[in-house]
Design an enzyme around this catalytic site. Structure first.
Site, PDB file in Angstrom:
ATOM      1  N   ASP A  27      13.951  31.586 -19.098  1.00  0.00           N
ATOM      2  CA  ASP A  27      14.642  30.369 -18.647  1.00  0.00           C
ATOM      3  C   ASP A  27      14.942  30.376 -17.144  1.00  0.00           C
ATOM      4  OD1 ASP A  27      16.380  32.510 -18.989  1.00  0.00           O
ATOM      5  OD2 ASP A  27      18.100  31.251 -19.442  1.00  0.00           O
ATOM      6  N   HIS A  58     -22.575  37.062 -15.862  1.00  0.00           N
ATOM      7  CA  HIS A  58     -21.870  35.815 -16.168  1.00  0.00           C
ATOM      8  C   HIS A  58     -22.262  34.699 -15.219  1.00  0.00           C
ATOM      9  CE1 HIS A  58     -18.223  37.304 -18.658  1.00  0.00           C
ATOM     10  NE2 HIS A  58     -19.324  37.970 -18.945  1.00  0.00           N
ATOM     11  N   GLN A 105      28.532  44.554 -11.360  1.00  0.00           N
ATOM     12  CA  GLN A 105      28.145  43.274 -10.737  1.00  0.00           C
ATOM     13  C   GLN A 105      29.291  42.266 -10.602  1.00  0.00           C
ATOM     14  OE1 GLN A 105      24.251  41.555 -11.155  1.00  0.00           O
ATOM     15  NE2 GLN A 105      25.114  39.683 -11.994  1.00  0.00           N
ATOM     16  N   HIS A 149      17.714  36.894  -9.947  1.00  0.00           N
ATOM     17  CA  HIS A 149      16.596  36.434 -10.768  1.00  0.00           C
ATOM     18  C   HIS A 149      16.991  35.237 -11.625  1.00  0.00           C
ATOM     19  CE1 HIS A 149      19.053  38.480 -13.649  1.00  0.00           C
ATOM     20  NE2 HIS A 149      18.142  38.514 -14.600  1.00  0.00           N
ATOM     21  N   SER A 193      24.050  36.168 -14.915  1.00  0.00           N
ATOM     22  CA  SER A 193      24.230  36.280 -13.459  1.00  0.00           C
ATOM     23  C   SER A 193      24.577  34.913 -12.867  1.00  0.00           C
ATOM     24  CB  SER A 193      22.963  36.832 -12.806  1.00  0.00           C
ATOM     25  OG  SER A 193      22.722  38.126 -13.276  1.00  0.00           O
TER      26      SER A 193
HETATM   27  N1  UDP Z   1      24.446  43.664 -14.336  1.00  0.00           N
HETATM   28  C1  UDP Z   1      25.292  44.658 -13.914  1.00  0.00           C
HETATM   29  N2  UDP Z   1      24.870  45.490 -12.941  1.00  0.00           N
HETATM   30  C2  UDP Z   1      23.643  45.384 -12.364  1.00  0.00           C
HETATM   31  C3  UDP Z   1      22.794  44.353 -12.787  1.00  0.00           C
HETATM   32  C4  UDP Z   1      23.223  43.499 -13.776  1.00  0.00           C
HETATM   33  O1  UDP Z   1      26.419  44.785 -14.417  1.00  0.00           O
HETATM   34  O2  UDP Z   1      23.328  46.191 -11.492  1.00  0.00           O
HETATM   35  C5  UDP Z   1      24.897  42.760 -15.421  1.00  0.00           C
HETATM   36  C6  UDP Z   1      25.199  41.372 -14.905  1.00  0.00           C
HETATM   37  O3  UDP Z   1      26.555  41.307 -14.469  1.00  0.00           O
HETATM   38  C7  UDP Z   1      24.905  40.495 -16.119  1.00  0.00           C
HETATM   39  C8  UDP Z   1      23.860  41.285 -16.887  1.00  0.00           C
HETATM   40  O4  UDP Z   1      23.843  42.588 -16.360  1.00  0.00           O
HETATM   41  O5  UDP Z   1      26.068  40.355 -16.910  1.00  0.00           O
HETATM   42  C9  UDP Z   1      22.472  40.710 -16.716  1.00  0.00           C
HETATM   43  O6  UDP Z   1      22.360  39.564 -17.479  1.00  0.00           O
HETATM   44  P1  UDP Z   1      21.483  38.343 -17.021  1.00  0.00           P
HETATM   45  O7  UDP Z   1      21.574  37.308 -18.091  1.00  0.00           O
HETATM   46  O8  UDP Z   1      21.878  37.904 -15.671  1.00  0.00           O
HETATM   47  O9  UDP Z   1      20.024  38.927 -16.861  1.00  0.00           O
HETATM   48  P2  UDP Z   1      19.066  39.791 -17.856  1.00  0.00           P
HETATM   49  O10 UDP Z   1      19.445  41.220 -17.677  1.00  0.00           O
HETATM   50  O11 UDP Z   1      19.321  39.321 -19.261  1.00  0.00           O
HETATM   51  O12 UDP Z   1      17.716  39.465 -17.347  1.00  0.00           O
END
Ligand code: UDP
Length: 432
Positions: free
Chosen positions: A337, A24, A298, A313, A318
């Site tokens: 997002d 290349h 959580q 994240h 969350s």
């Molecule tokens: N959650 C939980 N325990 C964990 C990690 C996450 O109950 O150890 C729940 C958190 O409370 C939230 C959901 O999982 O309600 C994750 O949703 P979020 O929109 O934050 O992230 P996604 O999992 O969709 O990337």
């Protein structure tokens, strides 16, 4: 391509990128040379792997980070491999690394050597969004082709929807919500989080589904910790962090010497190269400092007085949960997002800090440690904590009787009842 207007002469600078392959690089160099002969400036970017091969063939200065070959500037970007890597060993893993790390280090090279104007997007009701703040599915790097189409179809039809209910609250996203008024009014009816996070009785939390078994030892563990002392870390249910990211977070938590709970959900499918796994020895080294669980309760964790901050994240649930709990945030967005949510945290909600990746695209342990120090007791901590507390109050007000979200639900219900009433009436008239 960059156009410079120095000396009133337009200089056109072409960037070419060649894969790490003998077959290349030379045709690209020949093309580059032809372009140079026609008056253009040319840079050829290729990988560190190529550079190492070139060094072994002793044709270039081993220390140079860039060289000129027949007027073509040759620059090198990291392919994410160790220095002793031999491309023949595992081409698949090389290509995967190149896709993951090469893209980042190439964009860093472009940023460093081609100061193109920073691209940004201005939308009503939102802060100026740079590429790093945009939802990942709008970027060329998005691997999920179906998602932009799905979203664009949805947005095309927005005018047709009578009601769009948003899991948010007016006090949180006032400007964005108001800016949508003419296009497609949004009725915020949230935050849709467990009622106990909003000050209601825990009995009202029932009636939800858990997809993974919660490890309730978290709460007993937290009960023994001092108020506002514990760092909670979770990346939600989908994101799987690379081995390097896991290592940097692990190191930062250990070096912070502060108590922590880290929810490390095992990936649903086996991941290559140690992704999603804790570094060896971490559990043993930190057994007196922190607790690692695979799935935490959580919302109960966030509501616990021992929690000081949340490394998240920035999944939207969350986000709402930490806002409702009044816990300040260290934002470590991964995709979808989440980068935009992190931007809101840092610049609009101002209830947290956003971690920044270094030029190799890695959030270093030092960066995580710096943000932990800052949010715990650095100069900005008082303001961040106070903003987090204010948002907690605003969330509760929104869902309380006659609060903005409660009113929107009532309007929605009233309209359903009205329209159902008229349907029933209409059908009665038809039969009369
Ligand atoms: N959650 C939980 N325990 C964990 C990690 C996450 O109950 O150890 C729940 C958190 O409370 C939230 C959901 O999982 O309600 C994750 O949703 P979020 O929109 O934050 O992230 P996604 O999992 O969709 O990337």
């Amino acid at each position: 391509m960059e156009i410079l207007s120095e000396n009133k002469e337009e200089e056109i600078h072409v960037l070419m990128v060649a894969l790490s392959s003998q077959g290349h690089i030379n045709p690209m160099l020949r093309l580059g040379k032809r372009l140079v002969n026609k008056g253009l400036h040319v840079t050829l970017a290729t990988t560190e792997f190529t550079r190492r091969r070139m060094l072994k063939s002793s044709t270039i200065n081993p220390t140079a980070s860039s060289i000129s070959i027949s007027g073509v500037q040759v620059r090198f970007f990291s392919d994410g491999q160790n220095l002793d890597y031999d491309g023949k060993v595992n081409v698949d893993s090389y290509m995967e690394n190149l896709a993951n790390f090469g893209a980042i280090s190439l964009s860093n090279l472009i940023k460093e050597h081609f100061p193109n104007p920073e691209m940004s997007v201005e939308l009503p009701g939102l802060p100026l969004l740079r590429a790093e703040d945009l939802p990942s599915y709008f970027l060329p790097s998005n691997p999920f082709g179906s998602l932009p189409k799905l979203l664009s179809d949805m947005f095309q039809n927005m005018k047709k929807y009578k009601w769009v209910l948003g899991n948010s609250f007016f006090g949180l996203e006032r400007d964005a919500i108001e800016s949508m008024a003419d296009l497609c009014p949004i009725s915020p009816i949230g935050p849709l989080v467990p009622p106990s996070l909003l000050g209601e009785d825990e009995d009202h939390d029932s009636g939800t589904v858990e997809m993974w078994k919660r490890d309730d030892t978290c709460i007993e563990w937290l009960n023994k910790e001092a108020p506002s002392s514990v760092i909670y870390v979770s990346f939600g249910s989908i994101s799987v962090l690379s081995a390097k990211q896991m290592e940097c977070i692990a190191k930062a938590l250990k070096n912070s010497s502060r108590p922590f709970i880290w929810a490390v959900k095992q990936p649903s499918l086996p991941e290559p190269d140690g992704a999603g796994q804790l570094p060896l020895g971490f559990l043993e080294e930190t057994k007196d400092q922190g607790l690692v669980v695979s799935w935490s309760p959580q919302t109960k964790v966030l509501a616990h007085p021992a929690i000081a901050c949340f490394i998240t994240h920035c999944g939207w649930n969350s986000m709402l949960e930490t806002i409702a709990a009044g816990v300040p945030v260290i934002a470590y967005p991964q995709w979808t997002d989440q980068p935009t949510n992190a931007k809101l945290i840092a610049d609009i909600f101002r209830n947290g800090l956003r971690l920044r990746a270094n030029q190799d695209g890695i959030v270093s342990n030092e960066e995580v440690e710096k943000c932990i120090r800052e949010i715990m007791d650095g100069p900005k901590s008082v303001e961040l904590k106070s903003n987090a507390r204010e948002l907690r109050v605003a969330a509760r007000e929104a869902v309380a009787g006659a609060g903005s979200s409660d009113k929107n639900i009532q309007l929605f219900v009233d309209e359903i009842i009205r329209s159902c009433g008229s349907i029933v009436k209409g059908s009665c008239n038809d039969t009369s």
